[in-house]
Scaffold this motif. Sequence first.
Motif, short mmCIF file in Angstrom:
data_model
loop_
_atom_site.label_atom_id
_atom_site.label_comp_id
_atom_site.label_asym_id
_atom_site.label_seq_id
_atom_site.Cartn_x
_atom_site.Cartn_y
_atom_site.Cartn_z
N ASP A 56 0.72 -1.21 0.20
CA ASP A 56 -0.13 0.05 0.00
C ASP A 56 0.80 1.46 -0.09
N GLY A 57 1.79 1.45 1.00
CA GLY A 57 2.58 2.63 1.13
C GLY A 57 3.55 2.86 -0.11
N SER A 58 3.97 1.74 -0.90
CA SER A 58 4.76 2.04 -2.05
C SER A 58 3.76 2.11 -3.33
N SER A 62 -0.19 -5.53 -5.52
CA SER A 62 -0.15 -6.82 -5.69
C SER A 62 1.44 -7.28 -6.28
N ASP A 63 1.79 -6.42 -6.93
CA ASP A 63 3.46 -6.42 -7.57
C ASP A 63 4.51 -6.20 -6.50
N ALA A 64 4.29 -5.76 -5.45
CA ALA A 64 5.22 -5.33 -4.38
C ALA A 64 6.20 -6.66 -4.01
N PRO A 65 7.14 -6.39 -4.34
CA PRO A 65 8.02 -7.89 -3.93
C PRO A 65 8.72 -7.71 -2.67
N VAL A 66 8.77 -9.10 -2.18
CA VAL A 66 9.43 -9.37 -0.67
C VAL A 66 10.09 -10.52 -0.85
N GLY A 67 11.33 -10.36 -0.41
CA GLY A 67 12.18 -11.65 -0.80
C GLY A 67 13.58 -11.52 -1.38
N MET A 68 14.32 -12.53 -1.81
CA MET A 68 15.60 -12.43 -2.26
C MET A 68 15.67 -12.95 -3.79
N ALA A 156 21.40 11.96 -4.47
CA ALA A 156 20.47 12.82 -4.18
C ALA A 156 19.10 12.28 -4.55
N ALA A 157 18.86 11.24 -5.36
CA ALA A 157 17.56 10.84 -5.90
C ALA A 157 17.85 9.46 -5.82
N ALA A 158 16.68 8.52 -5.96
CA ALA A 158 16.83 7.11 -6.44
C ALA A 158 15.24 6.55 -6.72
N ASP A 159 15.27 5.76 -7.29
CA ASP A 159 13.87 5.12 -7.65
C ASP A 159 13.83 3.59 -7.65
N VAL A 160 13.06 2.99 -7.32
CA VAL A 160 12.78 1.73 -7.45
C VAL A 160 11.34 1.34 -8.48
N ALA A 167 7.85 3.10 -7.37
CA ALA A 167 7.38 2.90 -6.07
C ALA A 167 7.23 4.51 -5.59
N ARG A 168 6.25 4.68 -4.89
CA ARG A 168 6.09 6.00 -4.21
C ARG A 168 6.89 5.80 -2.94
N GLY A 169 7.47 6.93 -2.60
CA GLY A 169 8.49 7.22 -1.48
C GLY A 169 9.51 8.24 -1.64
N GLU A 170 10.20 8.75 -0.57
CA GLU A 170 11.09 9.55 -0.54
C GLU A 170 12.57 9.05 -0.01
N ILE A 171 13.79 9.61 -0.33
CA ILE A 171 14.85 9.35 0.33
C ILE A 171 14.97 10.49 1.36
N HIS A 172 15.79 9.98 2.44
CA HIS A 172 16.06 10.95 3.64
C HIS A 172 17.33 11.42 3.51
N GLN A 173 17.55 12.67 3.70
CA GLN A 173 18.94 13.09 3.74
C GLN A 173 18.90 14.09 4.91
N PRO A 174 19.95 14.15 5.74
CA PRO A 174 20.90 13.33 5.76
C PRO A 174 20.36 12.14 6.65
#
Length: 193
Positions: A56-58, A62-68, A156-160, A167-174
């Motif tokens: 949900d957060g991302s 149903s495509d949200a991966p969890v694993g290796m 300064a930026a990244a995406d998955v 995916a929704r979300g933001e990186i934290h700095q610092p």
Amino acid sequence: MVEPIIQRGIKIAGENPMIVLYRPGSDDIVVLVSMWTARYSPVGAGRALLIWTDPDGSGLGSDAPVGMYADNPELAGYVWEHFYRDYDLIRGRGIETGPPVPARFVEVSGGERFHRITCVAAATTIELEWRDVLDCFEVRTQLTGFDTYAVACPCAAADVRVNSTTARGEIHQPEGWFGSSAALAFAETWRET
């Protein structure tokens, strides 16, 4: 000429970039990625992607991966058992509950502008992208039972992206030793003490 310092007990050498994305305006993690490229390990060379995403957060649903995901399944198990035993941020998210998913990886580097790793496994494509390197420095740490060394490059930026959905979300700095929750880590070496 100065004599080299020789130390043994190397457990892995390669790269280990990471991305942690947060729900905008909060400290709630919605995506956590640790990408390992082993140039040397006791179980051989290869790649292992450890990933956890909040469906949900991302926004990945149903495509949200969890694993290796790995091209060397032994490497995925080795990394999990040896380097995550004291890392509470990643433990307890279910990453290790299933066997590693067979995957292929492609890496493209654009210097300080971007670095991209694509993981393809059956019907799932996961793209990791780090952009705009902010700095580059050596980090040395002493963790439980290990000395670690890496060349860290906070970004300064990244995406998955999963199956072309970002995916929704933001990186934290610092944040942390690296100064960003999205960082490249090259020449990373873990030595048992």
